[in-house]
Design a protein around this motif. Sequence first.
Motif, PDB file in Angstrom:
ATOM      1  N   UNK A 163      45.780  17.319  50.468  1.00 51.07           N
ATOM      2  CA  UNK A 163      44.792  17.096  49.480  1.00 51.07           C
ATOM      3  C   UNK A 163      44.517  18.542  48.799  1.00 51.07           C
ATOM      4  N   UNK A 164      44.354  19.385  49.664  1.00 52.85           N
ATOM      5  CA  UNK A 164      43.795  20.642  49.105  1.00 52.85           C
ATOM      6  C   UNK A 164      45.241  21.270  48.461  1.00 52.85           C
ATOM      7  N   UNK A 165      46.424  21.197  49.000  1.00 49.34           N
ATOM      8  CA  UNK A 165      47.622  21.622  48.175  1.00 49.34           C
ATOM      9  C   UNK A 165      47.629  21.059  46.810  1.00 49.34           C
ATOM     10  N   UNK A 166      47.085  19.858  46.491  1.00 48.14           N
ATOM     11  CA  UNK A 166      47.205  19.168  45.256  1.00 48.14           C
ATOM     12  C   UNK A 166      46.304  19.889  44.453  1.00 48.14           C
ATOM     13  N   UNK A 167      44.861  19.869  44.746  1.00 50.71           N
ATOM     14  CA  UNK A 167      43.980  20.482  44.373  1.00 50.71           C
ATOM     15  C   UNK A 167      43.912  22.153  43.802  1.00 50.71           C
ATOM     16  N   UNK A 168      44.845  22.950  44.651  1.00 53.19           N
ATOM     17  CA  UNK A 168      45.151  24.108  44.164  1.00 53.19           C
ATOM     18  C   UNK A 168      46.380  24.119  43.176  1.00 53.19           C
ATOM     19  N   UNK A 177      38.418  14.227  45.818  1.00 54.59           N
ATOM     20  CA  UNK A 177      39.593  13.844  46.364  1.00 54.59           C
ATOM     21  C   UNK A 177      39.379  13.113  47.716  1.00 54.59           C
ATOM     22  N   UNK A 178      38.530  14.036  48.444  1.00 54.01           N
ATOM     23  CA  UNK A 178      38.225  13.436  49.889  1.00 54.01           C
ATOM     24  C   UNK A 178      37.441  12.045  49.779  1.00 54.01           C
ATOM     25  N   UNK A 179      36.300  12.100  48.965  1.00 52.84           N
ATOM     26  CA  UNK A 179      35.452  11.107  48.818  1.00 52.84           C
ATOM     27  C   UNK A 179      36.128   9.906  47.887  1.00 52.84           C
ATOM     28  N   UNK A 180      37.096  10.279  47.193  1.00 49.13           N
ATOM     29  CA  UNK A 180      37.965   9.019  46.795  1.00 49.13           C
ATOM     30  C   UNK A 180      38.722   8.330  47.800  1.00 49.13           C
ATOM     31  N   UNK A 181      39.260   9.290  48.666  1.00 49.76           N
ATOM     32  CA  UNK A 181      40.140   8.500  49.702  1.00 49.76           C
ATOM     33  C   UNK A 181      39.245   7.521  50.701  1.00 49.76           C
ATOM     34  N   UNK A 182      37.964   8.013  50.879  1.00 46.35           N
ATOM     35  CA  UNK A 182      37.133   7.388  51.683  1.00 46.35           C
ATOM     36  C   UNK A 182      36.531   6.045  50.907  1.00 46.35           C
ATOM     37  N   UNK A 237      40.489  23.288  31.327  1.00 44.24           N
ATOM     38  CA  UNK A 237      41.902  23.048  31.291  1.00 44.24           C
ATOM     39  C   UNK A 237      42.819  24.494  31.582  1.00 44.24           C
ATOM     40  N   UNK A 238      42.004  25.653  31.738  1.00 41.40           N
ATOM     41  CA  UNK A 238      42.709  26.844  31.995  1.00 41.40           C
ATOM     42  C   UNK A 238      42.428  27.482  33.223  1.00 41.40           C
ATOM     43  N   UNK A 239      41.592  27.031  34.025  1.00 43.22           N
ATOM     44  CA  UNK A 239      40.998  27.653  35.142  1.00 43.22           C
ATOM     45  C   UNK A 239      41.921  27.902  36.252  1.00 43.22           C
ATOM     46  N   UNK A 240      43.157  27.998  36.223  1.00 44.38           N
ATOM     47  CA  UNK A 240      44.138  28.245  37.192  1.00 44.38           C
ATOM     48  C   UNK A 240      43.591  29.417  38.018  1.00 44.38           C
ATOM     49  N   UNK A 285      41.545  13.963  39.528  1.00 40.53           N
ATOM     50  CA  UNK A 285      41.561  13.531  40.803  1.00 40.53           C
ATOM     51  C   UNK A 285      41.770  12.028  40.817  1.00 40.53           C
ATOM     52  N   UNK A 286      40.730  11.248  40.029  1.00 43.07           N
ATOM     53  CA  UNK A 286      40.705   9.829  40.073  1.00 43.07           C
ATOM     54  C   UNK A 286      41.947   9.328  39.250  1.00 43.07           C
ATOM     55  N   UNK A 287      42.729   9.811  38.312  1.00 48.78           N
ATOM     56  CA  UNK A 287      44.046   9.426  38.007  1.00 48.78           C
ATOM     57  C   UNK A 287      44.884   9.792  38.738  1.00 48.78           C
ATOM     58  N   UNK A 288      45.062  10.910  38.915  1.00 48.08           N
ATOM     59  CA  UNK A 288      46.232  11.333  39.788  1.00 48.08           C
ATOM     60  C   UNK A 288      46.387  11.383  41.334  1.00 48.08           C
ATOM     61  N   UNK A 289      45.420  10.922  41.978  1.00 45.74           N
ATOM     62  CA  UNK A 289      45.082  10.698  43.260  1.00 45.74           C
ATOM     63  C   UNK A 289      46.460   9.751  43.917  1.00 45.74           C
ATOM     64  N   UNK A 290      46.257   8.497  43.091  1.00 45.07           N
ATOM     65  CA  UNK A 290      47.361   7.567  43.658  1.00 45.07           C
ATOM     66  C   UNK A 290      48.455   7.877  43.544  1.00 45.07           C
ATOM     67  N   UNK A 291      48.954   8.702  42.557  1.00 46.38           N
ATOM     68  CA  UNK A 291      50.502   9.155  42.254  1.00 46.38           C
ATOM     69  C   UNK A 291      50.655  10.248  43.405  1.00 46.38           C
ATOM     70  N   UNK A 292      49.718  11.135  43.813  1.00 50.16           N
ATOM     71  CA  UNK A 292      49.860  12.132  44.665  1.00 50.16           C
ATOM     72  C   UNK A 292      50.210  11.722  46.035  1.00 50.16           C
ATOM     73  N   UNK A 293      49.380  10.506  46.555  1.00 52.02           N
ATOM     74  CA  UNK A 293      49.381   9.896  47.703  1.00 52.02           C
ATOM     75  C   UNK A 293      50.875   9.316  47.819  1.00 52.02           C
TER      76      UNK A 293
END
Length: 465
Positions: free
Chosen positions: A71-76, A89-94, A286-289, A373-381
């Motif tokens: 999860x952290x890798x995706x968020x980074x 992400x963790x709250x969504x998983x749970x 959208x630019x806060x990398x 997170x809420x849209x991309x989470x299932x794809x990442x999982x």
Amino acid sequence: MNTPQHSDESQALNKPQALDAPQRPSFKEAIKFWFWLGCISFGGPAAQIALMHEELVERRRWISEKRYLHALHYCMLLPGPEAQQLATYTGWLMHGTRGGIAAGALFVLPSLVLLIVLSWAYTAWGQHPWGQALLWGLKPAVTALVLQAAHRLALRTLKARWLWALAVLSLLGMLWGLPFVLIIAGAAATGYYMSRQPTSGAVAAQDTHPEKSIVNSPPPATRSAPAWLDDDTPAPAHTHYSHPRLVRALAWGVGLWAVTLGLIALVFGLGHTLTHMGGFFTQAALLTFGGAYAVLPFVTQAAVGHYGWLSAAQMMDGLALGESTPGPLIMVVAFVGFLGGHSQALFGHPVLGGIVAACVVTWFTFLPSFVFILAGGPLVESTRHMPSLAGPLQGIMAAVIGVIVHLAGVFARQTWLPGGWHMLPDLGALALTLLATWLLIRKQLSVFKLLGLCTALGLVWQLLL
């Protein structure tokens, strides 16, 4: 003849005992935890990620080590505050969508409330001698924290000559006034090109998991303890990927953004301050990398130079206040919004205008993170890996180092030369900056202790003067 038996007994005693997996945490229990985390998450993203690891993986065992790092890798890889996104992400998983919204919102709300109060106090007493003394001590600490962020990211990222060259070129680009977006886009393209070269492929793969330098591996005894969401736990139904679910989540997110910004523009007009804030901070989100330090020059350039919501000195004061509060550092945008609404006395009342503007800015800054997170989470999982993004991400991270160094220079000038280049430097502020930098980088002093020390030294210095 009893020795082998004694040896077996000793091995059995030394072997970690198998533990049962904890029970599924209730939604109420999770809400209490996320609110508590939002109130104590001082120290920036590294400290917040380590704290969540300690609580979620080691102490409560709600999620396994591998799931947490995945999860952290995706968020980074995403733009936005990675610690807040990790909580979402963790709250969504749970607990699904409601769990993700609750975790992400509660990670931010305590900081928002506190920053609104501090912003109001700043407008009321910021010019008081004691207020100036507090800020005088905090500004060198902020400069040191920015330098520490550049140092830490450089150690983790600059593994090859082309990465060093990108960092230097991004610094020169900022000095030449190149747009932040152009610098990031060029760095991403360079990173993608270099990752395709056989001589740099190994380098690009070296740091595809930078989170491992933030989160220490747990001891063997902790690893053997099962978590509620363990490595082999069947994926909850809401984490299964489906194309209609992805489209629905994206439609909800984009729809909320369009409706809120459209209503603001319809009620107040396209040229109103709130409309400008909504559009600009969506772009900034959208630019806060690379974290808040990377996007702050972009925010400062627009908020100070283009829109005139506050001055450069006030921007640094806001960062000092943001460093002293829990939650993600990007919450300093609430200070920017408050001062912008306060200075223009929106709705005919400075304080009310400041509060509304701070809330608007926070909404548009964090809404994209929830959508990611809420849209991309299932794809990442379902995919688990995104190797094609490693090269562009590494190029962006290298360029971000140059951007952060430029930001440190801007803050150093504001701290050491408050009267401008034609005035004598503030030697006390210079000495305090050097001391704070040494304590952070060499002595690993915590952010909270550093801020307290610099504040105390600032009060003493001003009292003696």
